[in-house]
Write an enzyme that holds these catalytic residues in place. Structure first.
Site, PDB file in Angstrom:
ATOM      1  N   ARG A  74      21.159  13.635  18.220  1.00 26.30           N
ATOM      2  CA  ARG A  74      20.629  12.483  17.333  1.00 26.30           C
ATOM      3  C   ARG A  74      18.995  12.528  17.655  1.00 26.30           C
ATOM      4  NH1 ARG A  74      24.440   7.080  19.066  1.00 26.30           N
ATOM      5  NH2 ARG A  74      26.331   7.845  18.115  1.00 26.30           N
ATOM      6  N   ASP A  76      15.534  10.053  17.270  1.00 26.47           N
ATOM      7  CA  ASP A  76      14.936   8.587  17.008  1.00 26.47           C
ATOM      8  C   ASP A  76      14.264   8.351  15.800  1.00 26.47           C
ATOM      9  OD1 ASP A  76      15.980   7.798  19.625  1.00 26.47           O
ATOM     10  OD2 ASP A  76      14.108   8.449  20.743  1.00 26.47           O
ATOM     11  N   ARG A 236       9.798  13.802  24.554  1.00 28.06           N
ATOM     12  CA  ARG A 236       8.743  12.933  24.307  1.00 28.06           C
ATOM     13  C   ARG A 236       8.056  12.600  25.785  1.00 28.06           C
ATOM     14  NH1 ARG A 236      10.477   8.805  20.438  1.00 28.06           N
ATOM     15  NH2 ARG A 236       8.367   7.731  20.953  1.00 28.06           N
TER      16      ARG A 236
END
Length: 292
Positions: A74, A76, A236
């Protein structure tokens, strides 16, 4: 097509007989520009645009039933993909109705322009794009030049005029390689949910490299991360932490302290979504396409 209010079938029918069960598994390899989407995963609110929502809407239209998909990883909101993989099951009749090539053409005609299906393949029945994945690779692009990088602006974190010590970042990145508890690099709320479910925040990072390259003629610094799986916002936060080292605010050994803390507040900032791309995913040979 299904009429309004009609329930989707669980499989195709065979000349009026009982529904035929699923026995074939297909995969889509796709890229997407994450900017227009609220992430990959479908949302309960039908008006929210997601990559999975677009894919499943198109597949359900083509096969005249609800089609559920599973993705390799997945992403974001705002995160891009180059080699995302999605799997779903079909019946024999549905498999005969569309060749992989015709399915690819149909899907590309139906989905949002921000999505591109690059390959459609049959996999061994029961293949699962998520659970059969052995590694996932992400690339994060940072631009440090003063001028706005207009051609690649949607794909980079623009740190205008900031000098980064790439060698120091690489030394710090090397400390992230291996099996570690990455709780400090996970969004706090997600880490709490993982631990409440009795699951671990340990992950295996197989490679973490920092190097300069050109992106559409623009010099960028790329952070390449390969791992078996990732926590929410893990890559990130890794990038934000490495940038702290690159700017000279911390030394490479600080990364060890961040890992040991197991506290999100100990790490660097969560780098912007736009710079991150889900690059590709790897499977064992038995899971590769070309079946049948």
């Amino acid at each position: 097509m299904m009429t309004k209010g009609q329930a989707p079938s669980t499989g195709a029918t065979n000349e009026g007989q009982e529904p035929v069960g699923f026995c074939r598994t297909m995969s889509l390899t796709l890229g997407y520009n994450g900017a227009p989407f609220a992430g990959f995963a479908r949302q309960a609110e039908s008006h929210v645009k997601t990559v999975q929502g677009e894919l499943e809407q198109a597949l359900s239209l083509l096969y005249r039933r609800e089609v559920k998909t599973v993705c390799a990883g997945r992403t974001d909101a705002g995160v891009h993909a180059l080699g995302q993989v999605v799997s779903f099951d079909l019946t024999d009749e549905e498999m005969r109705a569309k060749t992989p090539r015709s399915l690819q053409r149909s899907m590309n005609a139906l989905v949002d322009d921000g999505i591109s299906i690059s390959a459609v393949e049959e996999r061994p029945f029961g293949f699962n794009a998520r659970f059969d994945a052995r590694w996932r690779e992400y690339h994060y692009h940072i631009c440090t030049q003063s001028a706005r990088p207009v051609l690649v602006m949607p794909l980079v974190w623009h740190l205008g005029g900031v000098d980064l010590d790439v060698d120091a970042m690489q030394r710090a990145a090397a400390r992230l390689v291996g099996e570690h508890d990455f709780k400090s690099f996970c969004m706090a709320a997600s880490a709490h949910m993982i631990e409440a479910d009795g699951r671990s925040t340990c992950r295996n990072v197989m490679a973490c490299d920092v190097y300069p390259e050109m992106l559409a003629g623009t010099p960028v610094i790329t952070v390449r991360v390969v791992g078996n799986a990732f926590l929410h916002s893990m890559v990130r936060t890794m990038v934000g932490t490495l940038v702290e080292v690159g700017r000279g605010k911390r030394d490479a050994a600080w990364v060890d302290d961040v890992l040991a803390a197991r506290d999100r507040s100990a790490a660097g900032q969560n780098a912007p979504a736009a710079g991150l791309t889900f690059w590709r995913v790897g499977y064992e040979e038995r899971c590769e396409g070309g079946v049948g």
